[in-house]
Design a protein around this motif. Structure first.
Motif, PDB file in Angstrom:
ATOM      1  N   TYR A 132      10.611  -1.455  -2.268  1.00 56.82           N
ATOM      2  CA  TYR A 132      10.380  -1.174  -3.685  1.00 56.82           C
ATOM      3  C   TYR A 132       9.544  -2.286  -4.301  1.00 56.82           C
ATOM      4  O   TYR A 132       9.791  -3.476  -4.073  1.00 56.82           O
ATOM      5  N   VAL A 133       8.540  -1.896  -5.081  1.00 55.28           N
ATOM      6  CA  VAL A 133       7.674  -2.822  -5.806  1.00 55.28           C
ATOM      7  C   VAL A 133       7.862  -2.576  -7.297  1.00 55.28           C
ATOM      8  O   VAL A 133       7.707  -1.439  -7.762  1.00 55.28           O
ATOM      9  N   HIS A 134       8.213  -3.614  -8.030  1.00 53.29           N
ATOM     10  CA  HIS A 134       8.346  -3.480  -9.481  1.00 53.29           C
ATOM     11  C   HIS A 134       7.010  -3.863 -10.112  1.00 53.29           C
ATOM     12  O   HIS A 134       6.674  -5.040 -10.251  1.00 53.29           O
ATOM     13  N   ALA A 135       6.204  -2.865 -10.463  1.00 50.00           N
ATOM     14  CA  ALA A 135       4.879  -3.105 -11.021  1.00 50.00           C
ATOM     15  C   ALA A 135       4.390  -1.827 -11.689  1.00 50.00           C
ATOM     16  O   ALA A 135       4.927  -0.742 -11.455  1.00 50.00           O
ATOM     17  N   ASP A 136       3.364  -1.960 -12.514  1.00 48.73           N
ATOM     18  CA  ASP A 136       2.823  -0.842 -13.287  1.00 48.73           C
ATOM     19  C   ASP A 136       1.647  -0.216 -12.550  1.00 48.73           C
ATOM     20  O   ASP A 136       0.836  -0.920 -11.934  1.00 48.73           O
ATOM     21  N   VAL A 137       1.533   1.108 -12.627  1.00 49.11           N
ATOM     22  CA  VAL A 137       0.428   1.823 -11.989  1.00 49.11           C
ATOM     23  C   VAL A 137      -0.921   1.270 -12.424  1.00 49.11           C
ATOM     24  O   VAL A 137      -1.897   1.313 -11.670  1.00 49.11           O
ATOM     25  N   ARG A 138      -0.989   0.708 -13.635  1.00 51.48           N
ATOM     26  CA  ARG A 138      -2.253   0.173 -14.147  1.00 51.48           C
ATOM     27  C   ARG A 138      -2.644  -1.152 -13.495  1.00 51.48           C
ATOM     28  O   ARG A 138      -3.684  -1.718 -13.822  1.00 51.48           O
ATOM     29  N   ASP A 139      -1.818  -1.631 -12.593  1.00 50.04           N
ATOM     30  CA  ASP A 139      -2.080  -2.887 -11.883  1.00 50.04           C
ATOM     31  C   ASP A 139      -2.194  -2.619 -10.381  1.00 50.04           C
ATOM     32  O   ASP A 139      -1.334  -3.020  -9.593  1.00 50.04           O
ATOM     33  N   PRO A 140      -3.265  -1.915  -9.968  1.00 51.41           N
ATOM     34  CA  PRO A 140      -3.384  -1.559  -8.549  1.00 51.41           C
ATOM     35  C   PRO A 140      -3.460  -2.763  -7.630  1.00 51.41           C
ATOM     36  O   PRO A 140      -2.977  -2.706  -6.498  1.00 51.41           O
ATOM     37  N   LYS A 141      -4.040  -3.847  -8.113  1.00 43.52           N
ATOM     38  CA  LYS A 141      -4.160  -5.032  -7.259  1.00 43.52           C
ATOM     39  C   LYS A 141      -2.789  -5.516  -6.815  1.00 43.52           C
ATOM     40  O   LYS A 141      -2.568  -5.792  -5.627  1.00 43.52           O
ATOM     41  N   THR A 142      -1.835  -5.583  -7.755  1.00 49.62           N
ATOM     42  CA  THR A 142      -0.491  -6.045  -7.410  1.00 49.62           C
ATOM     43  C   THR A 142       0.230  -5.034  -6.527  1.00 49.62           C
ATOM     44  O   THR A 142       0.842  -5.395  -5.513  1.00 49.62           O
ATOM     45  N   ILE A 143       0.174  -3.758  -6.912  1.00 49.44           N
ATOM     46  CA  ILE A 143       0.875  -2.738  -6.129  1.00 49.44           C
ATOM     47  C   ILE A 143       0.345  -2.696  -4.703  1.00 49.44           C
ATOM     48  O   ILE A 143       1.115  -2.686  -3.740  1.00 49.44           O
ATOM     49  N   LEU A 144      -0.964  -2.699  -4.538  1.00 48.61           N
ATOM     50  CA  LEU A 144      -1.536  -2.601  -3.196  1.00 48.61           C
ATOM     51  C   LEU A 144      -1.253  -3.858  -2.370  1.00 48.61           C
ATOM     52  O   LEU A 144      -0.999  -3.768  -1.167  1.00 48.61           O
ATOM     53  N   ARG A 145      -1.278  -5.006  -3.030  1.00 50.71           N
ATOM     54  CA  ARG A 145      -0.982  -6.249  -2.298  1.00 50.71           C
ATOM     55  C   ARG A 145       0.458  -6.250  -1.786  1.00 50.71           C
ATOM     56  O   ARG A 145       0.711  -6.548  -0.613  1.00 50.71           O
ATOM     57  N   LEU A 146       1.401  -5.906  -2.651  1.00 46.50           N
ATOM     58  CA  LEU A 146       2.806  -5.920  -2.243  1.00 46.50           C
ATOM     59  C   LEU A 146       3.127  -4.772  -1.285  1.00 46.50           C
ATOM     60  O   LEU A 146       3.892  -4.950  -0.329  1.00 46.50           O
ATOM     61  N   ASP A 152      -6.797   3.160 -20.121  1.00 51.33           N
ATOM     62  CA  ASP A 152      -6.252   3.445 -18.789  1.00 51.33           C
ATOM     63  C   ASP A 152      -7.314   3.898 -17.802  1.00 51.33           C
ATOM     64  O   ASP A 152      -7.213   3.624 -16.608  1.00 51.33           O
ATOM     65  N   ASP A 153      -8.336   4.637 -18.300  1.00 48.19           N
ATOM     66  CA  ASP A 153      -9.379   5.195 -17.431  1.00 48.19           C
ATOM     67  C   ASP A 153      -8.738   5.857 -16.215  1.00 48.19           C
ATOM     68  O   ASP A 153      -8.934   5.435 -15.070  1.00 48.19           O
ATOM     69  N   ALA A 154      -7.932   6.905 -16.471  1.00 50.29           N
ATOM     70  CA  ALA A 154      -7.090   7.493 -15.428  1.00 50.29           C
ATOM     71  C   ALA A 154      -7.875   7.863 -14.170  1.00 50.29           C
ATOM     72  O   ALA A 154      -7.438   7.570 -13.047  1.00 50.29           O
ATOM     73  N   HIS A 155      -9.020   8.517 -14.337  1.00 46.15           N
ATOM     74  CA  HIS A 155      -9.775   8.942 -13.154  1.00 46.15           C
ATOM     75  C   HIS A 155     -10.327   7.738 -12.393  1.00 46.15           C
ATOM     76  O   HIS A 155     -10.297   7.709 -11.157  1.00 46.15           O
TER      77      HIS A 155
END
Length: 271
Positions: free
Chosen positions: A128-142, A171-174
């Motif tokens: 489990y990673v506690h992070a926001d979808v708007r922070d892909p750098k953190t999510i992908l790193r962890l 957010d620039d969702a796309h």
């Protein structure tokens, strides 16, 4: 197994959180009066809300089972929400016990449930990673501590993109989704579902207004706008379709008789 996270944000119970509103619709207990109040108001405006939440969960189950049966052994689920069994890792690991699953969410309540989420198969991995979808750098790193992004990954954002705006300076969702897809290896998959105004415009419009007044960003999208998330990818049959119609089980066929669910779903492969 211990989950990786960036540290919990303070728990704010003064404003509703989408994961906790969704939890109330699913009959969960991990929500607060402010979440229940908004959930009830939206349900009064849009009687499909509970059906939609349940249909989304069943779509996730079917999509994950489909991809696991097709040989996918790595899953990254962003916008996990509060655990509701069966969870994604339970579905994937029931097909392939060696499957590796990483969940990501920004709600501190989900973090409190991470220990339950992490009880996966002995052969696989569940983190489990506690992070926001708007922070892909953190999510992908962890997530990269558990997943090998040089091999195919199934990336799922189920019932999440409608909380992301389109503005280039926001957010620039796309653009945000493209940043995730760009790092995926060929043979990876994108799994999405999204509220749409196409199928029930009046009710969805009322729900969007209620979300906005509560301080929650909410962006229903048309078929064309939702389909753009899959640009450059190969859609699996039956393509982008109302959520209950995506490779339905008998339970979903029965649910279709209850009425429209204004949610689109799709699964696509990176060639």
């Amino acid at each position: 197994m211990t989950g990786s996270h960036t540290g919990p944000a303070p728990l704010d119970t003064s404003r509703p959180h989408p994961a906790r509103v969704y939890d109330w619709w699913l009959g969960g207990k991990d929500n607060y009066p402010v979440d229940e109040e908004l959930a009830r108001k939206i349900l009064a405006a849009d009687g499909t809300a509970v059906r939609g939440a349940r249909a989304n969960r069943r779509f996730m189950h079917r999509a994950v089972r489909t991809l696991a049966e097709a040989g996918i052994r790595q899953f990254l689920d962003i916008g996990t929400g509060i655990p509701t069994e069966p969870n994604l890792h339970q579905v994937a690991q029931s097909v392939a016990p060696e499957a590796r699953v990483v969940y990501a969410d920004n709600d501190p309540i989900v973090l409190r449930h991470a220990e339950a989420l992490l009880h996966g198969s002995a052969e696989g991995a569940t983190e489990y990673v506690h992070a926001d979808v708007r922070d892909p750098k953190t999510i992908l790193r962890l997530a990269g501590e558990t997943l090998d992004f040089g091999r195919p990954v199934a990336l799922s954002l189920v019932a999440l993109t409608h909380y992301l705006g389109d503005a280039a300076d926001g957010d620039d969702a796309h653009g945000l989704l493209k940043r995730y897809v760009d790092v995926l290896a060929p043979g990876s998959y994108l799994v999405l579902s999204q509220v749409t105004p196409d199928l029930n415009p009046e009710a969805v419009g009322k729900a969007a207004g209620l979300f906005a007044r509560s301080g929650t960003s909410f962006h229903p999208r048309s078929l064309a706008e939702f389909s753009r998330f899959f640009d450059g990818l190969e859609l699996l049959g039956p393509g982008v379709i109302p959520v209950t119609g995506w490779r339905p089980d008998p339970q979903d066929v029965a649910a279709q008789a209850e009425g429209i669910v204004p949610v689109y779903a799709g699964v696509a492969r990176k060639a």
